[in-house]
Write an enzyme that holds these catalytic residues in place. Structure first.
Site, PDB file in Angstrom:
ATOM      1  CG  ASN A  18      66.454  12.141  33.204  1.00  0.00           C
ATOM      2  OD1 ASN A  18      65.589  12.947  32.269  1.00  0.00           O
ATOM      3  ND2 ASN A  18      67.142  12.622  33.932  1.00  0.00           N
ATOM      4  CD1 TRP A  19      63.793   8.673  27.925  1.00  0.00           C
ATOM      5  CD2 TRP A  19      62.748   9.620  26.497  1.00  0.00           C
ATOM      6  NE1 TRP A  19      63.009   7.683  27.566  1.00  0.00           N
ATOM      7  CE2 TRP A  19      61.881   8.296  26.635  1.00  0.00           C
ATOM      8  CE3 TRP A  19      61.790  10.634  25.523  1.00  0.00           C
ATOM      9  CZ2 TRP A  19      60.887   7.828  26.036  1.00  0.00           C
ATOM     10  CZ3 TRP A  19      60.614   9.960  25.101  1.00  0.00           C
ATOM     11  CH2 TRP A  19      60.246   8.613  24.988  1.00  0.00           C
ATOM     12  CE  LYS A  20      70.469  13.029  32.071  1.00  0.00           C
ATOM     13  NZ  LYS A  20      71.862  13.290  32.633  1.00  0.00           N
ATOM     14  CG  HIS A 110      68.878  15.525  37.138  1.00  0.00           C
ATOM     15  ND1 HIS A 110      70.008  16.043  36.640  1.00  0.00           N
ATOM     16  CD2 HIS A 110      68.724  14.088  36.771  1.00  0.00           C
ATOM     17  CE1 HIS A 110      70.692  14.888  36.080  1.00  0.00           C
ATOM     18  NE2 HIS A 110      70.205  14.098  36.133  1.00  0.00           N
ATOM     19  CD  GLU A 112      72.004  16.839  33.621  1.00  0.00           C
ATOM     20  OE1 GLU A 112      70.566  16.689  33.051  1.00  0.00           O
ATOM     21  OE2 GLU A 112      72.941  15.681  33.228  1.00  0.00           O
ATOM     22  CD  GLU A 182      70.880  10.697  38.933  1.00  0.00           C
ATOM     23  OE1 GLU A 182      70.685   9.805  37.667  1.00  0.00           O
ATOM     24  OE2 GLU A 182      71.018  11.853  38.301  1.00  0.00           O
ATOM     25  N   GLY A 188      76.977  11.272  32.810  1.00  0.00           N
ATOM     26  CA  GLY A 188      77.104  11.286  31.318  1.00  0.00           C
ATOM     27  C   GLY A 188      78.655  11.313  31.098  1.00  0.00           C
ATOM     28  CB  SER A 228      77.913   6.149  33.410  1.00  0.00           C
ATOM     29  OG  SER A 228      78.468   7.474  33.121  1.00  0.00           O
ATOM     30  N   GLY A 249      70.288   7.959  32.139  1.00  0.00           N
ATOM     31  CA  GLY A 249      70.215   9.159  31.070  1.00  0.00           C
ATOM     32  C   GLY A 249      70.352   8.455  29.790  1.00  0.00           C
ATOM     33  N   GLY A 250      71.849   8.699  29.361  1.00  0.00           N
ATOM     34  CA  GLY A 250      72.157   8.591  27.924  1.00  0.00           C
ATOM     35  C   GLY A 250      71.674   7.375  27.323  1.00  0.00           C
TER      36      GLY A 250
HETATM   37  O1  LIG Z   1      69.163  11.019  35.320  1.00  0.00           O
HETATM   38  C1  LIG Z   1      70.182  10.343  34.932  1.00  0.00           C
HETATM   39  C2  LIG Z   1      71.345  10.582  35.265  1.00  0.00           C
HETATM   40  O2  LIG Z   1      71.710  12.002  35.192  1.00  0.00           O
HETATM   41  C3  LIG Z   1      72.502   9.613  34.463  1.00  0.00           C
HETATM   42  O3  LIG Z   1      72.886   9.880  33.267  1.00  0.00           O
HETATM   43  P1  LIG Z   1      73.397   9.173  32.396  1.00  0.00           P
HETATM   44  O4  LIG Z   1      72.883   7.747  32.451  1.00  0.00           O
HETATM   45  O5  LIG Z   1      73.816   9.788  30.986  1.00  0.00           O
HETATM   46  O6  LIG Z   1      74.930   9.221  32.958  1.00  0.00           O
END
Ligand SMILES: O=C[C@H](O)COP(=O)(O)O
Length: 272
Positions: A18-20, A110, A112, A182, A188, A228, A249-250
């Site tokens: 998930n690149w956000k 999600h 967010e 999650e 994050g 994470s 994510g990150g």
């Molecule tokens: O969609 C992915 C998650 O929100 C995890 O994000 P993260 O890997 O940056 O903690």
């Protein structure tokens, strides 16, 4: 370390990036090419561990063109969709458009979106149904805040979100859903849940699916962990019997790191 999920369950692990809100369409092309090259170089078996990228909407056409043109084995997905199909909804994106762009997956609910954009359980349920109307597989996100975790209520909280999102689905639809657990406090933050924390909630999700439908259906649903996830911690998480992949994510916007996550089976100490 036993990779028990993929060995005994028959569920194909899924690593979804998930690149956000990161990477424009030019950067997207670069990342996808590098990711594909790195995975092929490591002889990644895409039939053993599925790999998906979930870029921003504006990158989807570019990534689709690369996947089709270069016959990449990456799957494509989006990060959200409208609960409606078309009409005067400025700024919204229909599942129909995503399907036309070759998306297989769409993230729904999600944390967010729930926290920053006020998506309620009802909106999440409507979006899950919209995904199915357009033959998209929802990656339904559920998870508790730190406050809920500290009160020990993570399982009932997550099952409440799950029940709300599954309302009105046919067993056939429910059997094809992907669920991502999650914990909000681990997103994050660098604060990864322990493998046992992840297993506890992922197992409870599967048990609830068995209760609502049947054991066979529950055994076929992939439950991912997200929060994470990095190359350094993925193998231990994947060793849990009810964890079938990761929503990353990150770490997914670094092609080397994400490729390494996808190749968790070859990590030191993990079963090949
Ligand atoms: O969609 C992915 C998650 O929100 C995890 O994000 P993260 O890997 O940056 O903690």
């Amino acid at each position: 370390m036993a990779d028990s999920a993929s060995k005994t369950s028959g569920r194909t692990p899924l690593m979804a990036g998930n690149w956000k809100m990161n990477l424009d369409h030019l950067q997207a092309a670069h990342l996808v090419q590098k990711l594909d090259w790195t995975l092929r170089d490591g002889r990644h078996d895409f039939s053993a561990v599925e790999v998906a990228v979930l870029p921003p909407f504006t990158d989807l056409r570019t990534v689709q063109t690369l996947i089709d043109g270069d016959k990449l084995q990456l799957k494509l997905g989006a990060q959200d969709l409208s609960q409606r199909d078309s009409g005067a909804y400025t700024g919204e994106i229909s599942g129909a458009f995503l399907a036309r762009l070759g998306c297989t997956y769409v993230v729904v609910g999600h944390s967010e979106r729930r926290e920053l954009y006020g998506e309620t359980d009802e909106v999440v349920r409507d979006k899950v149904q919209a995904a199915y109307r357009h033959d998209l597989t929802p990656i339904l996100c559920v998870g508790e805040t730190l406050e809920v975790r500290q009160s020990g209520e993570q399982v009932p909280h997550v099952l409440g979100q799950l029940d709300a999102a599954l309302e009105g689905l046919t067993p056939e639809q429910a059997g094809s859903i992907v669920i991502a657990y999650e914990p909000v406090w681990a997103i994050g933050t660098g604060e990864v849940a322990t493998p046992e924390d992840a297993q506890e909630v992922c197992a409870a999700i599967r048990a609830r699916l068995a209760e609502r439908y049947d054991q066979q259906l529950a055994d076929g649903v992939r439950v991912l962990y997200g929060g994470s996830v990095k190359a350094a911690n993925v193998a231990a998480i994947m060793a849990q019997s009810d964890v079938d992949g990761a929503l990353v994510g990150g770490a997914s916007i670094d092609p080397n790191e994400f490729a390494s996550i996808c190749r968790y089976r070859s990590h030191h100490g993990a079963d090949a």
